[in-house]
Design a protein around this motif. Structure first.
Motif, mmCIF file in Angstrom:
data_model
loop_
_atom_site.group_PDB
_atom_site.id
_atom_site.type_symbol
_atom_site.label_atom_id
_atom_site.label_comp_id
_atom_site.label_asym_id
_atom_site.label_seq_id
_atom_site.Cartn_x
_atom_site.Cartn_y
_atom_site.Cartn_z
ATOM 1 N N LEU A 178 0.830 -1.206 0.000
ATOM 2 C CA LEU A 178 0.000 0.000 0.000
ATOM 3 C C LEU A 178 0.865 1.256 0.000
ATOM 4 C CD1 LEU A 178 -2.832 1.203 0.053
ATOM 5 C CD2 LEU A 178 -2.779 1.033 2.564
ATOM 6 N N GLY A 179 1.926 1.276 0.787
ATOM 7 C CA GLY A 179 2.828 2.428 0.799
ATOM 8 C C GLY A 179 3.423 2.698 -0.571
ATOM 9 N N LYS A 180 3.839 1.631 -1.259
ATOM 10 C CA LYS A 180 4.387 1.778 -2.617
ATOM 11 C C LYS A 180 3.346 2.315 -3.583
ATOM 12 C CE LYS A 180 7.484 -2.147 -2.043
ATOM 13 N NZ LYS A 180 7.699 -3.549 -2.385
ATOM 14 N N ARG A 181 2.108 1.820 -3.472
ATOM 15 C CA ARG A 181 1.037 2.246 -4.379
ATOM 16 C C ARG A 181 0.681 3.718 -4.165
ATOM 17 N NH1 ARG A 181 -1.515 -1.132 -7.495
ATOM 18 N NH2 ARG A 181 -3.453 0.057 -7.417
ATOM 19 N N ILE A 182 0.673 4.151 -2.916
ATOM 20 C CA ILE A 182 0.373 5.562 -2.638
ATOM 21 C C ILE A 182 1.409 6.460 -3.297
ATOM 22 C CG2 ILE A 182 0.239 7.310 -0.813
ATOM 23 C CD1 ILE A 182 -0.855 5.039 1.024
ATOM 24 N N VAL A 183 2.679 6.118 -3.137
ATOM 25 C CA VAL A 183 3.753 6.928 -3.717
ATOM 26 C C VAL A 183 3.695 6.885 -5.246
ATOM 27 C CG1 VAL A 183 6.258 7.151 -3.956
ATOM 28 C CG2 VAL A 183 5.249 6.736 -1.709
ATOM 29 N N ALA A 184 3.483 5.722 -5.810
ATOM 30 C CA ALA A 184 3.434 5.593 -7.274
ATOM 31 C C ALA A 184 2.294 6.406 -7.862
ATOM 32 C CB ALA A 184 3.291 4.116 -7.678
ATOM 33 N N LEU A 185 1.116 6.354 -7.260
ATOM 34 C CA LEU A 185 -0.024 7.108 -7.773
ATOM 35 C C LEU A 185 0.165 8.609 -7.556
ATOM 36 C CD1 LEU A 185 -2.738 7.138 -9.157
ATOM 37 C CD2 LEU A 185 -3.816 6.633 -6.944
ATOM 38 N N ALA A 186 0.683 8.995 -6.390
ATOM 39 C CA ALA A 186 0.942 10.419 -6.135
ATOM 40 C C ALA A 186 1.963 10.964 -7.140
ATOM 41 C CB ALA A 186 1.418 10.625 -4.708
ATOM 42 N N SER A 187 2.950 10.135 -7.513
ATOM 43 C CA SER A 187 3.944 10.552 -8.518
ATOM 44 C C SER A 187 3.288 10.786 -9.866
ATOM 45 C CB SER A 187 5.039 9.495 -8.651
ATOM 46 O OG SER A 187 5.803 9.411 -7.496
ATOM 47 N N LYS A 188 2.397 9.882 -10.253
ATOM 48 C CA LYS A 188 1.693 10.033 -11.536
ATOM 49 C C LYS A 188 0.825 11.284 -11.548
ATOM 50 C CE LYS A 188 1.606 5.189 -12.861
ATOM 51 N NZ LYS A 188 0.786 4.003 -13.121
ATOM 52 N N ILE A 189 0.132 11.522 -10.441
ATOM 53 C CA ILE A 189 -0.709 12.728 -10.365
ATOM 54 C C ILE A 189 0.156 13.973 -10.401
ATOM 55 C CG2 ILE A 189 -2.252 14.047 -8.852
ATOM 56 C CD1 ILE A 189 -3.405 11.325 -7.927
ATOM 57 N N GLY A 190 1.284 13.946 -9.685
ATOM 58 C CA GLY A 190 2.188 15.085 -9.651
ATOM 59 C C GLY A 190 2.819 15.373 -11.012
ATOM 60 N N ASP A 191 3.074 14.294 -11.777
ATOM 61 C CA ASP A 191 3.661 14.444 -13.120
ATOM 62 C C ASP A 191 2.621 14.759 -14.173
ATOM 63 O OD1 ASP A 191 6.088 13.824 -12.034
ATOM 64 O OD2 ASP A 191 6.083 11.732 -12.687
ATOM 65 N N GLY A 192 1.334 14.621 -13.797
ATOM 66 C CA GLY A 192 0.273 14.854 -14.766
ATOM 67 C C GLY A 192 0.111 13.732 -15.766
ATOM 68 N N THR A 193 0.591 12.519 -15.427
ATOM 69 C CA THR A 193 0.475 11.396 -16.363
ATOM 70 C C THR A 193 -0.708 10.514 -16.069
ATOM 71 O OG1 THR A 193 1.980 10.073 -14.985
ATOM 72 C CG2 THR A 193 2.936 11.304 -16.816
#
Length: 193
Positions: A178-193
């Motif tokens: 879950l920790g990995k998924r939160i970071v991965a999704l937040a990264s995608k949102i932050g990058d606009g991808t």
């Protein structure tokens, strides 16, 4: 990127605290800064629906609710965990969710933030607890993530006695995922991808 972990347990050092810290440990290993917030040492009075916040954009209570909401606003990802008390979230979290009225009147949301829910219980009540946490996050426009599976609303941890979650290797692995998924999704949102 900053991930906030909130334990709504009114008891410090219990199973909920442990699991939220494991989620944050994984998020940190994935490159995020993290912060753990326990509601055990916080005071959040219940909303009395006085509507003061509708006119004044603040609450009549001077307690820790605003501090908690400010920390949520500063985070890119928010994971909220609660022990199950009589089939649903613990009282401190219910009080915070009800106090969201002032947050709403301030026209704040979690839009662009990742949210995740964790429920810790002995046998039953995981689903309503996850639904309450997820409903709060979704109402405020967070993007939810989980580890999948049933019920798909978040992480279900089975633990009864104090310290039992630390012996549940499957739940620890799922907390790390879950920790990995939160970071991965937040990264995608932050990058606009």
């Amino acid at each position: 990127m900053h991930i906030l972990g909130i334990s709504a347990s009114p008891r410090s050092g219990g199973n909920t605290d442990f699991i939220i810290k494991e989620v944050l440990k994984s998020a940190k290993e994935s490159g995020a800064s993290t912060e753990f917030l326990s509601m055990a040492n916080k005071t959040v009075h219940p909303c009395k629906a006085c509507e003061y916040c509708a006119e004044h954009k603040e609450c009549t209570y001077d307690d820790d609710a605003e501090l908690i909401f400010d920390k949520m606003m500063d985070a890119d990802g928010i994971v909220i965990g609660s022990p199950v008390y009589f089939g649903n979230i613990a009282a401190p979290l219910k009080a915070l969710i009800d106090r969201e009225r002032v947050f709403w009147h301030q026209e704040k949301t979690f839009d662009g933030k990742v949210g995740a829910a964790v429920a810790v219980a002995w046998k039953w009540g995981h689903f309503p607890t996850l639904a309450s946490i997820s409903g709060f996050l979704l109402t405020n426009k967070a993007v939810l993530t989980s580890i999948g599976g049933i019920p798909g609303l978040g992480l279900m941890v089975y633990a009864d006695e104090m310290g039992e979650a630390a012996e549940n290797l499957e739940s620890i692995d799922e907390a790390h995922e879950l920790g990995k998924r939160i970071v991965a999704l937040a990264s995608k949102i932050g990058d606009g991808t």
